[in-house]
Design an enzyme around this catalytic site. Structure first.
Site, PDB file in Angstrom:
ATOM      1  NE  ARG A 131       0.205 -13.772   9.583  1.00  0.00           N
ATOM      2  CZ  ARG A 131       0.374 -14.772  10.534  1.00  0.00           C
ATOM      3  NH1 ARG A 131      -0.538 -15.072  11.500  1.00  0.00           N
ATOM      4  NH2 ARG A 131       1.349 -15.278  10.628  1.00  0.00           N
ATOM      5  CB  VAL A 182       7.649  -9.036   4.399  1.00  0.00           C
ATOM      6  CG1 VAL A 182       7.052  -7.754   3.552  1.00  0.00           C
ATOM      7  CG2 VAL A 182       7.955  -9.208   5.749  1.00  0.00           C
ATOM      8  CG  ASP A 210       4.512  -5.525   8.321  1.00  0.00           C
ATOM      9  OD1 ASP A 210       5.155  -5.717   9.441  1.00  0.00           O
ATOM     10  OD2 ASP A 210       4.212  -4.437   7.939  1.00  0.00           O
TER      11      ASP A 210
HETATM   12  P1  G4P Z   1       1.261  -8.757   4.735  1.00  0.00           P
HETATM   13  O1  G4P Z   1       0.064  -8.935   4.445  1.00  0.00           O
HETATM   14  O2  G4P Z   1       2.230  -9.466   3.794  1.00  0.00           O
HETATM   15  O3  G4P Z   1       1.838  -8.665   6.168  1.00  0.00           O
HETATM   16  O4  G4P Z   1       1.851  -7.324   3.929  1.00  0.00           O
HETATM   17  P2  G4P Z   1       1.157  -5.791   4.830  1.00  0.00           P
HETATM   18  O5  G4P Z   1      -0.265  -5.774   4.149  1.00  0.00           O
HETATM   19  O6  G4P Z   1       1.232  -5.656   6.069  1.00  0.00           O
HETATM   20  O7  G4P Z   1       1.802  -4.548   3.847  1.00  0.00           O
HETATM   21  C1  G4P Z   1       2.504  -5.167   2.841  1.00  0.00           C
HETATM   22  C2  G4P Z   1       3.092  -4.258   1.991  1.00  0.00           C
HETATM   23  O8  G4P Z   1       4.160  -3.706   3.004  1.00  0.00           O
HETATM   24  C3  G4P Z   1       3.995  -4.704   0.935  1.00  0.00           C
HETATM   25  O9  G4P Z   1       4.505  -3.872   0.058  1.00  0.00           O
HETATM   26  C4  G4P Z   1       5.431  -4.928   1.600  1.00  0.00           C
HETATM   27  O10 G4P Z   1       6.510  -5.130   0.663  1.00  0.00           O
HETATM   28  C5  G4P Z   1       5.545  -3.922   2.588  1.00  0.00           C
HETATM   29  N1  G4P Z   1       6.407  -4.028   3.769  1.00  0.00           N
HETATM   30  C6  G4P Z   1       6.085  -4.479   5.048  1.00  0.00           C
HETATM   31  N2  G4P Z   1       6.962  -4.657   6.012  1.00  0.00           N
HETATM   32  C7  G4P Z   1       8.139  -4.332   5.082  1.00  0.00           C
HETATM   33  C8  G4P Z   1       9.333  -4.268   5.438  1.00  0.00           C
HETATM   34  O11 G4P Z   1       9.832  -4.618   6.471  1.00  0.00           O
HETATM   35  N3  G4P Z   1      10.294  -3.967   4.392  1.00  0.00           N
HETATM   36  C9  G4P Z   1       9.967  -3.645   3.298  1.00  0.00           C
HETATM   37  N4  G4P Z   1      10.714  -3.408   2.237  1.00  0.00           N
HETATM   38  N5  G4P Z   1       8.464  -3.734   2.812  1.00  0.00           N
HETATM   39  C10 G4P Z   1       7.674  -4.002   3.740  1.00  0.00           C
HETATM   40  P3  G4P Z   1       3.198  -3.271  -0.869  1.00  0.00           P
HETATM   41  O12 G4P Z   1       2.991  -1.884  -0.479  1.00  0.00           O
HETATM   42  O13 G4P Z   1       2.123  -4.286  -0.964  1.00  0.00           O
HETATM   43  O14 G4P Z   1       3.765  -3.319  -2.162  1.00  0.00           O
HETATM   44  P4  G4P Z   1       5.154  -3.966  -3.054  1.00  0.00           P
HETATM   45  O15 G4P Z   1       6.238  -3.111  -2.119  1.00  0.00           O
HETATM   46  O16 G4P Z   1       5.326  -5.408  -2.841  1.00  0.00           O
HETATM   47  O17 G4P Z   1       4.889  -3.688  -4.365  1.00  0.00           O
END
Ligand code: G4P
Ligand code: MG
Length: 169
Positions: free
Chosen positions: A103, A99, A101
């Protein structure tokens, strides 16, 4: 957050979206040497892409949210193998995440990977949320594909389900 503010996807829906996404990538003529998956959310999408674009997958681990589901000030590297860096130089990379989100993670990861001097990097995400982004895609990155454009709602992925039979019901 009420259920109206969440969107649920099944494994089959995701697989179909990735099939369409892969066809777009192939049609563009972009032929990567390597796929780099941003873990953990990008692992399963990257593996499905490999069904259509059969290239080796390298993985990097990044986490923005902490154990209490609060966003951290900057993404944290969970895994960043030196081996990966050596393998990127001069190569055409397809960076995959589930995703786009805010960015923030994507920008951080792209800038880190660009410092390893790949020949080219393109980005493929399963879902892009239409919203104001805090991060930017560096201008060296010429191609970007999203499998599906979505509203700014919380997406519930099947791999996060504790009871997959009740996912989205
Ligand atoms: P981006 O750069 O890709 O936009 O990502 P951003 O930094 O905004 O945030 C990334 C984290 O937020 C990721 O998890 C992503 O999985 C999670 N995330 C953002 N929006 C959603 C959503 O709508 N649903 C779900 N399920 N997750 C979302 P992370 O903390 O980086 O780790 P991981 O879960 O990939 O291990
Ligand atoms: Mg992720």
């Amino acid at each position: 957050m009420s259920t109206e503010e969440k969107i649920y996807f099944t494994y089959n829906q995701i697989h179909n979206t990735i099939q369409k996404l892969s066809k777009q990538i192939i049609a563009s003529g972009y032929d990567p040497d390597l796929i780099v998956a941003i873990g953990t959310g990008g692992f399963i999408p990257a593996r499905i892409i490999k069904t259509y674009i059969s290239k080796p997958i390298l993985t990097v681990g990044l986490r923005l949210y902490d154990a209490n589901n609060k966003p951290k000030a900057a993404p944290e590297k969970i895994q960043w193998i030196d081996e990966v860096e050596k393998k990127l130089k001069g190569k055409k990379i397809l960076l995959v995440d589930e995703v786009d989100d805010s960015r923030v993670t994507l920008e951080y990861c792209l800038r880190e990977l660009l410092s390893d001097e790949p020949a080219e990097i393109a980005v493929a995400v399963l879902h892009n949320k239409n919203k104001e982004k805090r991060g930017t895609i560096p201008e060296e990155v010429k191609q970007y594909w999203a499998g599906e454009e979505l509203e700014d709602k919380w997406i519930c992925y099947p791999w996060d389900a504790v009871d997959i039979d009740k996912h989205g019901l």
